[in-house]
Motif scaffolding. Structure first.
Motif, mmCIF file in Angstrom:
data_model
loop_
_atom_site.group_PDB
_atom_site.id
_atom_site.type_symbol
_atom_site.label_atom_id
_atom_site.label_comp_id
_atom_site.label_asym_id
_atom_site.label_seq_id
_atom_site.Cartn_x
_atom_site.Cartn_y
_atom_site.Cartn_z
ATOM 1 N N VAL A 1 32.511 -14.291 -13.159
ATOM 2 C CA VAL A 1 31.242 -13.965 -13.804
ATOM 3 C C VAL A 1 31.144 -12.454 -13.913
ATOM 4 N N TRP A 2 30.844 -11.981 -15.129
ATOM 5 C CA TRP A 2 30.717 -10.549 -15.389
ATOM 6 C C TRP A 2 29.241 -10.191 -15.547
ATOM 7 N N LEU A 3 28.794 -9.221 -14.774
ATOM 8 C CA LEU A 3 27.413 -8.755 -14.813
ATOM 9 C C LEU A 3 27.384 -7.282 -15.214
ATOM 10 N N TRP A 4 26.301 -6.912 -15.894
ATOM 11 C CA TRP A 4 26.078 -5.516 -16.279
ATOM 12 C C TRP A 4 24.723 -5.078 -15.730
ATOM 13 N N TYR A 5 24.713 -3.952 -15.019
ATOM 14 C CA TYR A 5 23.506 -3.425 -14.380
ATOM 15 C C TYR A 5 23.225 -2.054 -14.966
ATOM 16 N N SER A 6 21.966 -1.805 -15.322
ATOM 17 C CA SER A 6 21.621 -0.584 -16.053
ATOM 18 C C SER A 6 21.667 0.679 -15.201
ATOM 19 N N ASP A 7 21.876 0.567 -13.894
ATOM 20 C CA ASP A 7 22.026 1.739 -13.039
ATOM 21 C C ASP A 7 23.516 2.077 -12.932
ATOM 22 N N PRO A 8 23.971 3.229 -13.425
ATOM 23 C CA PRO A 8 25.419 3.519 -13.417
ATOM 24 C C PRO A 8 25.956 4.032 -12.092
ATOM 25 N N THR A 9 25.122 4.143 -11.065
ATOM 26 C CA THR A 9 25.572 4.741 -9.803
ATOM 27 C C THR A 9 25.411 3.810 -8.611
ATOM 28 N N GLY B 1 0.792 -1.216 0.000
ATOM 29 C CA GLY B 1 0.000 0.000 0.000
ATOM 30 C C GLY B 1 0.823 1.263 0.000
ATOM 31 N N SER B 2 2.152 1.155 -0.041
ATOM 32 C CA SER B 2 2.981 2.344 -0.058
ATOM 33 C C SER B 2 2.851 3.053 -1.394
ATOM 34 N N THR B 3 2.950 4.363 -1.397
ATOM 35 C CA THR B 3 2.826 5.159 -2.618
ATOM 36 C C THR B 3 4.169 5.357 -3.291
ATOM 37 N N ALA B 4 5.243 4.829 -2.734
ATOM 38 C CA ALA B 4 6.557 4.984 -3.352
ATOM 39 C C ALA B 4 6.630 4.185 -4.641
ATOM 40 N N THR B 5 7.491 4.602 -5.537
ATOM 41 C CA THR B 5 7.644 3.951 -6.826
ATOM 42 C C THR B 5 8.379 2.626 -6.665
ATOM 43 N N ARG B 6 7.804 1.573 -7.215
ATOM 44 C CA ARG B 6 8.420 0.258 -7.153
ATOM 45 C C ARG B 6 9.321 0.061 -8.376
ATOM 46 N N THR B 7 10.458 -0.514 -8.161
ATOM 47 C CA THR B 7 11.404 -0.785 -9.231
ATOM 48 C C THR B 7 11.560 -2.287 -9.374
ATOM 49 N N ARG B 8 11.406 -2.771 -10.592
ATOM 50 C CA ARG B 8 11.506 -4.191 -10.867
ATOM 51 C C ARG B 8 12.804 -4.459 -11.613
ATOM 52 N N THR B 9 13.490 -5.522 -11.214
ATOM 53 C CA THR B 9 14.751 -5.910 -11.830
ATOM 54 C C THR B 9 14.512 -7.102 -12.730
ATOM 55 N N SER B 10 14.950 -6.995 -13.984
ATOM 56 C CA SER B 10 14.843 -8.079 -14.945
ATOM 57 C C SER B 10 16.224 -8.658 -15.195
ATOM 58 N N CYS B 11 16.339 -9.995 -15.157
ATOM 59 C CA CYS B 11 17.614 -10.682 -15.344
ATOM 60 C C CYS B 11 17.686 -11.229 -16.761
ATOM 61 N N PRO C 1 17.125 -3.632 -24.003
ATOM 62 C CA PRO C 1 15.959 -3.498 -23.106
ATOM 63 C C PRO C 1 16.104 -2.352 -22.123
ATOM 64 N N ALA C 2 17.348 -2.028 -21.707
ATOM 65 C CA ALA C 2 17.515 -0.877 -20.821
ATOM 66 C C ALA C 2 17.137 0.418 -21.522
ATOM 67 N N PHE C 3 17.387 0.512 -22.820
ATOM 68 C CA PHE C 3 17.045 1.714 -23.581
ATOM 69 C C PHE C 3 15.550 1.799 -23.856
ATOM 70 N N THR C 4 14.926 0.667 -24.211
ATOM 71 C CA THR C 4 13.500 0.679 -24.526
ATOM 72 C C THR C 4 12.621 0.834 -23.287
ATOM 73 N N LEU C 5 13.108 0.419 -22.119
ATOM 74 C CA LEU C 5 12.331 0.501 -20.879
ATOM 75 C C LEU C 5 12.766 1.653 -19.994
ATOM 76 N N VAL C 6 13.375 2.677 -20.592
ATOM 77 C CA VAL C 6 13.908 3.775 -19.787
ATOM 78 C C VAL C 6 12.799 4.568 -19.113
ATOM 79 N N ASP C 7 11.602 4.590 -19.676
ATOM 80 C CA ASP C 7 10.490 5.347 -19.089
ATOM 81 C C ASP C 7 9.724 4.560 -18.039
ATOM 82 N N LEU C 8 10.090 3.332 -17.778
ATOM 83 C CA LEU C 8 9.396 2.498 -16.807
ATOM 84 C C LEU C 8 10.288 2.250 -15.599
ATOM 85 N N PRO C 9 9.697 1.957 -14.441
ATOM 86 C CA PRO C 9 10.517 1.662 -13.240
ATOM 87 C C PRO C 9 11.112 0.258 -13.300
#
Length: 294
Positions: A141-149, A4-14, A26-34
């Protein structure tokens, strides 16, 4: 986050780029979504750092220094380093570098992109463990995450989340190969949505029927208690469960199959044909089918 929280939920896709997926796409096409994208990259990839501050004349560069996964001399000190002791893999060490992006070109999914290819920055995570089941010298194992910070303890959460993707992959494989998710030849998205919900209901029914099922396991499978049966094992014993369940429908009436479309008649609803292929964008293309006058 509480319900019930009003904060924005962020979903991680693997994702896994070793199977042909382009993680920045997919990071570029989903840039407008959380949504943030987390995926694995090959050990021979080459990414780039941001462009350094301008200090010379001429055309400004679009990419900075190279970061080669296979060359330790190109890696600066990581922005974040964490160490975690695990029961299955021993000591897990992660190194993270921020603001790394791939060098994109007008090929593949970027062939029709207008203008120069975008700069999509992310965080690169290098995971090394002491041992794996059956492998005493595992490769990193090398991983890439779309959040640069991303920094700190969130890096540990990311690689642990990536390992949990195997649970999702087994579920998707059950839906496709056992429950026939991709079996019908569906022509429109609405029908695909309805069939997806039917498959989800069937999967839920198998979960609920655990206490009623008998463990019909293969000779190489280990016995499991009734509350830990997998949906595939429940499905093996579902015909016996179905015999003991009442049905609201009436008894089937014997009948012949329908005649279908009369022979020789024209099909008024042909299936749409979708062209499959890759197009490569070039700067200059020679006209075809035009002859010069002699």
């Amino acid at each position: 986050m509480r319900p019930g929280s009003t904060a924005t939920r962020t979903r991680t896709s693997c994702w896994s780029s070793t199977e042909g997926y382009d993680l920045p796409r997919p990071a570029f096409t989903l840039v407008d979504l959380p949504v943030v994208v987390l995926g694995r990259m090959r050990g021979d990839r080459v990414l780039c750092f941001p462009v350094p501050p301008p200090g010379r004349t001429g055309r400004p560069p679009r990419h900075g220094a190279q970061f080669r996964f296979a060359d330790p001399t190109t890696r600066p000190p990581p922005a974040t380093t964490t160490t975690t002791v695990t029961d299955r893999y021993g000591t897990a060490v992660t190194d993270a570098w921020n603001r790394l992006h791939p060098r994109l070109t007008h090929r593949g999914v970027w062939a029709e992109h207008p203008g120069p290819p975008p700069i999509i920055e992310g965080t690169v995570i290098r995971l090394t463990v002491e041992h794996l089941p059956g492998d005493r010298h595992p490769a990193p194992v090398w991983l890439w995450y779309s959040d640069p910070t991303v920094r700190g303890d969130h890096v540990d959460r990311l690689w642990q989340m990536f390992l949990r993707r195997f649970d999702l992959e087994h579920t998707v494989r059950l839906l496709k190969h056992t429950l026939g998710w991709c079996a019908p030849k569906i022509r429109n998205p609405e029908a695909a949505d309805r069939w997806t919900w039917i498959v989800i209901v069937a999967h839920t029914q198998l979960r609920l029927a655990r206490p009623l099922a008998e463990d019909l396991r293969r000779p190489w499978e280990r016995p499991r208690p009734p509350q830990r049966l997998t949906p595939a094992r429940v499905r093996r014993g579902f015909p016996r469960i179905h015999q003991t369940m009442p049905t609201p429908a009436g008894a089937p009436r014997p009948s012949r199959t329908g005649p279908g479309r009369p022979p020789g008649s024209k099909n008024t609803r042909p299936a749409p044909h979708h062209h499959v292929g890759k197009r490569v964008r070039t700067d200059a293309q020679e006209p075809t089918g035009v002859s010069q006058a002699g």
